[in-house]
Design a protein around this motif. Sequence first.
Motif, PDB file in Angstrom:
ATOM      1  N   HIS A   1       5.054   0.241  -7.217  1.00 59.92           N
ATOM      2  CA  HIS A   1       3.845   0.216  -8.049  1.00 59.92           C
ATOM      3  C   HIS A   1       2.666   0.830  -7.277  1.00 59.92           C
ATOM      4  O   HIS A   1       1.886   1.612  -7.835  1.00 59.92           O
ATOM      5  CB  HIS A   1       3.543  -1.234  -8.448  1.00 59.92           C
ATOM      6  N   ALA A   2       2.565   0.494  -5.993  1.00 53.85           N
ATOM      7  CA  ALA A   2       1.501   1.099  -5.160  1.00 53.85           C
ATOM      8  C   ALA A   2       1.672   2.618  -5.113  1.00 53.85           C
ATOM      9  O   ALA A   2       0.691   3.370  -5.191  1.00 53.85           O
ATOM     10  CB  ALA A   2       1.531   0.507  -3.758  1.00 53.85           C
ATOM     11  N   ALA A   3       2.913   3.071  -5.006  1.00 53.87           N
ATOM     12  CA  ALA A   3       3.182   4.515  -4.980  1.00 53.87           C
ATOM     13  C   ALA A   3       2.774   5.151  -6.308  1.00 53.87           C
ATOM     14  O   ALA A   3       2.216   6.255  -6.343  1.00 53.87           O
ATOM     15  CB  ALA A   3       4.661   4.774  -4.696  1.00 53.87           C
ATOM     16  N   GLN A   4       3.036   4.429  -7.397  1.00 51.84           N
ATOM     17  CA  GLN A   4       2.649   4.947  -8.716  1.00 51.84           C
ATOM     18  C   GLN A   4       1.132   5.052  -8.817  1.00 51.84           C
ATOM     19  O   GLN A   4       0.602   6.045  -9.325  1.00 51.84           O
ATOM     20  CB  GLN A   4       3.223   4.030  -9.802  1.00 51.84           C
ATOM     21  N   LEU A   5       0.423   4.027  -8.304  1.00 52.46           N
ATOM     22  CA  LEU A   5      -1.040   4.066  -8.349  1.00 52.46           C
ATOM     23  C   LEU A   5      -1.566   5.243  -7.523  1.00 52.46           C
ATOM     24  O   LEU A   5      -2.493   5.945  -7.929  1.00 52.46           O
ATOM     25  CB  LEU A   5      -1.620   2.748  -7.814  1.00 52.46           C
ATOM     26  N   ALA A   6      -0.960   5.463  -6.366  1.00 54.59           N
ATOM     27  CA  ALA A   6      -1.380   6.570  -5.506  1.00 54.59           C
ATOM     28  C   ALA A   6      -1.105   7.906  -6.186  1.00 54.59           C
ATOM     29  O   ALA A   6      -1.923   8.831  -6.158  1.00 54.59           O
ATOM     30  CB  ALA A   6      -0.672   6.491  -4.154  1.00 54.59           C
ATOM     31  N   ALA A   7       0.058   8.008  -6.822  1.00 59.99           N
ATOM     32  CA  ALA A   7       0.408   9.248  -7.519  1.00 59.99           C
ATOM     33  C   ALA A   7      -0.540   9.490  -8.693  1.00 59.99           C
ATOM     34  O   ALA A   7      -0.940  10.631  -8.961  1.00 59.99           O
ATOM     35  CB  ALA A   7       1.856   9.188  -8.008  1.00 59.99           C
ATOM     36  N   ARG A   8      -0.925   8.407  -9.377  1.00 63.00           N
ATOM     37  CA  ARG A   8      -1.867   8.553 -10.484  1.00 63.00           C
ATOM     38  C   ARG A   8      -3.230   9.064  -9.989  1.00 63.00           C
ATOM     39  O   ARG A   8      -3.902   9.815 -10.683  1.00 63.00           O
ATOM     40  CB  ARG A   8      -2.052   7.212 -11.209  1.00 63.00           C
TER      41      ARG A   8
ATOM     42  N   SER B   1       0.856  -1.183   0.000  1.00 62.73           N
ATOM     43  CA  SER B   1       0.000   0.000   0.000  1.00 62.73           C
ATOM     44  C   SER B   1       0.895   1.237   0.000  1.00 62.73           C
ATOM     45  O   SER B   1       2.037   1.179   0.444  1.00 62.73           O
ATOM     46  CB  SER B   1      -0.866   0.051   1.267  1.00 62.73           C
ATOM     47  N   ALA B   2       0.355   2.322  -0.478  1.00 61.13           N
ATOM     48  CA  ALA B   2       1.084   3.599  -0.415  1.00 61.13           C
ATOM     49  C   ALA B   2       0.081   4.740  -0.408  1.00 61.13           C
ATOM     50  O   ALA B   2      -1.016   4.614  -0.955  1.00 61.13           O
ATOM     51  CB  ALA B   2       2.018   3.738  -1.618  1.00 61.13           C
ATOM     52  N   ASN B   3       0.450   5.804   0.242  1.00 63.84           N
ATOM     53  CA  ASN B   3      -0.319   7.040   0.178  1.00 63.84           C
ATOM     54  C   ASN B   3       0.552   8.124  -0.432  1.00 63.84           C
ATOM     55  O   ASN B   3       1.750   8.181  -0.162  1.00 63.84           O
ATOM     56  CB  ASN B   3      -0.750   7.510   1.572  1.00 63.84           C
TER      57      ASN B   3
ATOM     58  N   SER C   1      -2.903   0.447  -3.739  1.00 63.17           N
ATOM     59  CA  SER C   1      -2.624  -0.835  -3.108  1.00 63.17           C
ATOM     60  C   SER C   1      -2.773  -1.913  -4.166  1.00 63.17           C
ATOM     61  O   SER C   1      -3.502  -1.743  -5.137  1.00 63.17           O
ATOM     62  CB  SER C   1      -3.552  -1.089  -1.922  1.00 63.17           C
ATOM     63  N   LEU C   2      -2.065  -2.981  -3.959  1.00 65.49           N
ATOM     64  CA  LEU C   2      -2.164  -4.077  -4.917  1.00 65.49           C
ATOM     65  C   LEU C   2      -1.592  -5.358  -4.324  1.00 65.49           C
ATOM     66  O   LEU C   2      -0.854  -5.323  -3.334  1.00 65.49           O
ATOM     67  CB  LEU C   2      -1.423  -3.755  -6.223  1.00 65.49           C
ATOM     68  N   TYR C   3      -2.004  -6.469  -4.933  1.00 66.98           N
ATOM     69  CA  TYR C   3      -1.286  -7.718  -4.734  1.00 66.98           C
ATOM     70  C   TYR C   3      -0.402  -7.839  -5.959  1.00 66.98           C
ATOM     71  O   TYR C   3      -0.892  -8.022  -7.067  1.00 66.98           O
ATOM     72  CB  TYR C   3      -2.238  -8.909  -4.629  1.00 66.98           C
ATOM     73  N   GLY C   4       0.877  -7.694  -5.752  1.00 68.14           N
ATOM     74  CA  GLY C   4       1.791  -7.611  -6.879  1.00 68.14           C
ATOM     75  C   GLY C   4       2.117  -8.984  -7.454  1.00 68.14           C
ATOM     76  O   GLY C   4       2.236  -9.964  -6.731  1.00 68.14           O
TER      77      GLY C   4
END
Lengths: 751, 751
Positions: free
Chosen positions: A531-538, A462-464, A599-602
Amino acid sequence: MSERKYRWIGTRAIRPDGLEKVTGRANYGADMAMPGMLHGAVLRSPHAHARIVSIDTRKAEKLPGVKAVITAKDLPDLPKELTGGVEGHVNLRELSHNCLARDKVLYHGHALAAVAATTLEIARAATRLIEVKYEVLPPVLDIEQAIAPGAVILDESRRTAMMRGNLPDGPTNIASRLEFARGDLAKGFAAADVVVEREFRTPMVHQGYIEPHACTARVGQDGQVTLWCCTQGGFLVRELVATLLGIDGAKVKVIPSEIGGGFGGKTTIYLEPLAVALARKANRPVKMVMTREEVFRATGPTSGSLMKAKIGARRDGTLVAADVNIWMEAGAFPGSPASAAAMCALTPYRIPNFRIDAYDVVVNKPKVAAYRAPGAPMGAFAVETVLDDLAKELRIDPIELRLRNAVQEGDTTPVGATLGPIGFRETLEAARKHPHYSAPLGPNQGRGVASGYWFNAGMQSSANVLLHPDGTAVVATGNPDIGGTRAAMALIVAEELGLPYERVRSVVLDTDSVGFTDLTGGSRTAVITGHAAQLAARQVVDQLRERAAGIWGIDPDEVRWEDGRAIATNGSSDLEPLTIDELAAKAGHTGGPITGRGSLYGVSAPTVGTHICDVEVDPETGVPRLLRYTVVQDAGKAIHPSYVEGQMQGGAVQGIGWALNEEYVYDAKGVMENPGFLDYRMPVASDLPMIDTVIVEVPNPHNPYGARGAGEIPIVPPLATVANAVSNATGVRFTELPLSPPRILERLGDR
Amino acid sequence: MSERKYRWIGTRAIRPDGLEKVTGRANYGADMAMPGMLHGAVLRSPHAHARIVSIDTRKAEKLPGVKAVITAKDLPDLPKELTGGVEGHVNLRELSHNCLARDKVLYHGHALAAVAATTLEIARAATRLIEVKYEVLPPVLDIEQAIAPGAVILDESRRTAMMRGNLPDGPTNIASRLEFARGDLAKGFAAADVVVEREFRTPMVHQGYIEPHACTARVGQDGQVTLWCCTQGGFLVRELVATLLGIDGAKVKVIPSEIGGGFGGKTTIYLEPLAVALARKANRPVKMVMTREEVFRATGPTSGSLMKAKIGARRDGTLVAADVNIWMEAGAFPGSPASAAAMCALTPYRIPNFRIDAYDVVVNKPKVAAYRAPGAPMGAFAVETVLDDLAKELRIDPIELRLRNAVQEGDTTPVGATLGPIGFRETLEAARKHPHYSAPLGPNQGRGVASGYWFNAGMQSSANVLLHPDGTAVVATGNPDIGGTRAAMALIVAEELGLPYERVRSVVLDTDSVGFTDLTGGSRTAVITGHAAQLAARQVVDQLRERAAGIWGIDPDEVRWEDGRAIATNGSSDLEPLTIDELAAKAGHTGGPITGRGSLYGVSAPTVGTHICDVEVDPETGVPRLLRYTVVQDAGKAIHPSYVEGQMQGGAVQGIGWALNEEYVYDAKGVMENPGFLDYRMPVASDLPMIDTVIVEVPNPHNPYGARGAGEIPIVPPLATVANAVSNATGVRFTELPLSPPRILERLGDR
């Protein structure tokens, strides 16, 4: 994907935690202190194998300054089959028994009881006042002993769990057996022109992290637990501690400190439940720190192994059959990486007929823990040295031999998976054309080459991402930063938002402050948490586009985000781009604060490496001197090349130490004789040449930047690489590690 | 909305931070300590008004143990018009000058310089070695002095900013003037049968929070700032400190400690930039803690006021005209709450013809800070006592008089806004039917009643909700918990997710760990941040529904969330509901961790209260004794009734202290003579009866539960309520606070 031009990804930015760490200001596990804090000490078994008849803590409890004493009785007796931890693979009852022995002590150093007192000296003195009656049993100290008929059995209730294949029923020290097979082994070997078969042994070795295990626990009167510790995974510690102590997870907060190395060894718990149980009993905070000796005696090394490898090839170098048997010492409780070794050892090669058997064997030594690509280095040591001998017999260049058999995208692995894009051929080609590979060698010098495969982990992250009104951003994750992942996260968020790297704070949060995240390990952090950080940034970018669209009165689909600016794409030339600073400042009045979650299951993506090593062996003393070492590795895409190179160098050095010097030395009673860095010999700077690195980039299609895990694969090839080099320098094939001067000298005499 | 049945909203759950606070374990501003930490002390002006000729710090710097000395020269000289802070309303240059005087000292206690040393004693001794040359000027100590023709001027460059209305140009102590008007005042008064006109005075009073201001700053060698402090808003401190020190916000992290009361007084900064500047200069952490005397002399009280109110009514009680003038002492720099007083004083009533003029006046006293519904208590004191006298003259029950003129939904406020639903009539009716209102009174006893209005704040909030694999949840916000908002957040998230309250952790995070959030204040936290928490929880619920739909292979729209379970609504009777525990455990393999984010710019919704008070005045001593006190208030919907009641009681008590005892006493030189709790008399438990509370609930349509801000409105009516009671007990109208025994006794003599 490979077409994308990056501004920050792939640059060598200064890591946010660097200065604090090099100036000694960063806070590690033992750096927490608080008023009223007690110090904990552990009573450990003086026997490698014994039944506990009784434990009497009364004298210890009476020592002035002692505030609490605990034994296994202070912990709940967990059900036998309860599992948890990473992907649910940890037997929690066994974990509990490893933290505090309940019925038996299973290795020298096994924890039996713990004391919290006003000073560390009092706590230690109190442990010596605890009276334990033992029924001493003969120790089981190696694989042959453990699997021999009539062997002393560590746990009479244990039966072999067969993942594939089968074994006779009855009490055993073989905890599990795993078999992979394909084709017809007999036919395969019959078709071979050359067959090489050897038996290998590697010793237990320790991860050797600089920082010993340390934690501080505080328990409120309402039962709220706060635990500071050095760990590779705060969420993992939270779950394990809560379960082992029977506390609702809602009451447990784990704050990971900075971590002075883990390499897999900090993916479990030792002191943590003891500190919490002591703090709860004493109603005072309790700090516990291991000595180096405790780290050696009672924390996870990786397994010693016994392996048999037989590989056959046609005259043209085509591999036709392989039969590999791997036994690994799990230590006191099951859980060796034998299965992981089996999943990797033959995977880089197309072999139509093969069988791999892997056995997890308990012995009276410390329970092993993960160590960088667990199991894979041993498997590669066997397979890659046999390949080297095959190459010699076939008079084929060893890289050429590998290239002729190397897997490619679409091939099926031994476990039955289909390979995606993988840079094995690319690393082999890069190694072959590297100047190192064709440099001249002198007398008593030899060059070794070997490859390795590692599947890497995926799992949950997960990332915020937070955007402040001043146009700065924060990226927050739950992965303790071991190898520079704070920098990787900041690079990713800077890239996506179009902010300068310096305006992105990158922080590691506790278990209350960011979504569930699996541990820092499996080479997954930069890739999956990135990848979670990228999703959060997106998500942040989507909101920025929406806010700009709202200001302009157009549709968000008509807004493009580029270089930190919203650009109207509807053809209105009067709409000046809005910068991230402007949009951040206006956020309050365009809908409120802008934050993103990811967040993701990578999905894991494997990687490969090929190493080259030159050694010179002194014929008088048997001392092998490392002359040159080159690591070639597929990083998919190096988010931060310097830290990928650091991983390549560090992993290679650990493998070199394992190959040349490191080993647990036990006496006949199962007492480790070298539990300190003076006697347990790890490589230091003066032992080593500069490790050259070559990053190959074959993108991982599952990652937005193509990144692959880079932290573990570099430890896979060195055992074989160094052994092949020593073999080429001496003309003698060594199959047992470490390649210490006495061992080499002895075999030089044979020559 | 009112139909919804709640399981947790509206219950009286135990607050998560309660036990730690009552057992003294919670960490407040002064509880931070770290190795190598220095202690800071501040040199303060001995003059109320003086020009600074020179500051010589050399002797102080030479004192052994002193590590850094700073003056205003260590801070950037900010541009004159730079604004920031809450809604951009803070003049940052003036804030900087209030933190460290630059050219002039403007009040006794004004900070001039600060020292960091190895002990607090050395730091204090060093401040006494700083040599300052002053050109002493006559102080301006009250409104009459400040606005008189030819007055001494605090800042020669100041001109009146006229928000509405106009004033002559030229140097002035009137920083701004605001006017609201409607109808024809002369015609209105001509139509009145009765007119009451009075002049009022209220003194400066302090918020009186238990915890003095305290902070600890640490600056890394790479310039990274970490600041721990007690504040009502970590994000606000981050912005203000960064700007005042010229540091990029990306380098500043603010960690709010627990807070021992703020009441508005901790919505600005004093020590924080000094501690950071000292820490930066000394390259060591610096801790600064105010003494109580410093809190009184140099932190924000609320304004002293001068008010004139004239209201006319028809015989039937219909209000026809009102003319209100409000002057307020801003202290050394502009920023009194005169405008807020003007926005509230007449708002509860329909008055066709009115004018309100509000003046912000600088004087040589500490710069005021927000204090619970800033300005509104003074405005209500004027208007609500005049109404009481009108009621007497008209022989109409005072509640009945208010009911005949009370605003309702759809009415237009003096500022021109249209009122939404508002519970004014409901609180008046509830007060009238309360047993207190009809209880008999004895001799020398009087009953007072008064109402009040407060607009509340909206502004920005963010929240995260995390679901752990074990089925527990965390709700994280950025609002320091003053009044039990951790409990409110947990109740909201438990309600939305269908989890037991005990399984929801509620945490307050620092500025790196949660989205931007405006301060805890404006009675906004439970309402607006609670709304953000609800939005975040709804995101979690949406994901839970999606995961269940994925497991079942149906559309997410066919899944309902109810009582912590996903229920298929597509008619498939074979789909057993999936609980949150089951879905949380499966999250890893259904898409990864489940987290939600919420953020919004909240719409404010006003609220009202009506108080009843009985006093007995001792005719011999003039001592007014409070016999009974009842607070009736519209809470919209009480998320946690106990904490709403606590706010009602606490607000009333602060208003009672203001009415009866509290005041800043200055000598002729502008030196406060009572800077301590022995001489500045706040009410203690033995001064007070139990405060009864009645919660009225007229839902706020902007909040998902209908909640309205509850924390400030209870301080609005008490000044007038108590004054009306004393008037009724004595037959004398008092128009100046506090109603201290000597003042009452003096007027009893007049009677």
